[in-house]
Write an enzyme that holds these catalytic residues in place. Sequence first.
Site, PDB file in Angstrom:
ATOM      1  CG  ASP A 135      -0.090  -0.026   2.425  1.00  6.88           C
ATOM      2  OD1 ASP A 135       0.821  -0.615   2.774  1.00  6.88           O
ATOM      3  OD2 ASP A 135      -0.686   0.802   3.450  1.00  6.88           O
ATOM      4  CD  GLU A 139       4.200   0.748   6.920  1.00  4.98           C
ATOM      5  OE1 GLU A 139       4.737   1.062   7.967  1.00  4.98           O
ATOM      6  OE2 GLU A 139       3.663   1.434   6.097  1.00  4.98           O
TER       7      GLU A 139
HETATM    8 ZN   LIG Z   1       6.711   2.228   4.181  1.00  2.66          ZN
END
Ligand SMILES: [Zn+2]
Length: 350
Positions: A70, A124
Amino acid sequence: MLDLSQDAGALTAAIVDVESVSGDEKALADLVEEALRALPYLSVDRSGETVVARTSLGRAERVLIAGHLDTVPVAANLPSRVEGGRLYGCGTTDMKAGVAVALKLAAALPSPNRDVTYVFYDCEEVEAERNGLNRVAREHPEWLAADFAVLMEPTDGVIEGGCQGTLRAEVHVAGKRAHSARSWFGVNAIHGIEPVLARLNAYQARLPVVDGLEYHEGLNAVGVRGGVAGNVIPDSCVVTVNYRFAPDLTIEQAQEHVREVFDGFEVSFTDAAPGARPGLTDPVAAAFTAAVGGEPRAKLGWTDVARFSALGVPAVNYGPGDPNLAHQQGEYVSLEKIADSERAMLNWLG
Ligand SMILES: [Zn+2]
């Protein structure tokens, strides 16, 4: 289909051009899964938008190479473009360049000298409850079993060992409410935080050496809450402090330290995340350091290496991106750094 035979820079560009803001990684996760399933020597598992692939050669050691799919929200910086040896675009440095290197290794190494587990995970860049690595650690910890892990977050090609832990605490100061026209009937809690601030100002942060790397702690006020109304002597004031602690302390030890610093005050803890030891003195990590070269340094911010550490897997951060460019509109990655990183990792595992 992702073409894993193109060079790592071109592969990074291809991955960057598949938009994958946190929560919207499906298209990219599908492509990564498809590309890995085409490699007959890997077994592939998937949980949500997290893809795990591994070799099973019965080697003496297993290493894990991880990266998140992401990115932070796009800022009019897609599609990617190449200019002056740099690839510009959302997620180039943080951390699709690292993802591309990991995919290149998966394609190039049917028979690596250590068994390898590749992990590509989602979410994340958002709150921890949504983190794909967190979820897999909870639901399928066996997928993450390894002797050593490399998280390919941007480090500018330098090995950054472990990470510092972080906790937030609230230091409560009590007073007695009164009308501010007759303040001598009250006790002002805002005035009462003076010794709390004095202790923070006088605080000497530790610089401990852990597994050969020097960390740098910090204890700082990050918020003050107090006041009832413009004509009231306040009966309560709260100072929020953030303690960034080296990985030689557990969360419990770090909390104990904060309690000692604010001895005599009521202290409560709101959240905490553990640090991670760099583990660079382990032979498996030493082999990585020798292959990659350069002088390792301590990671001061908190990263997902702590999740590996919590599973008993020593982990380092190492990636071709520049951490100072992460999350910026003008984010880019040096194509040369990507090639260097790929070469170093091949040197380690080839
Ligand atoms: Zn990162």
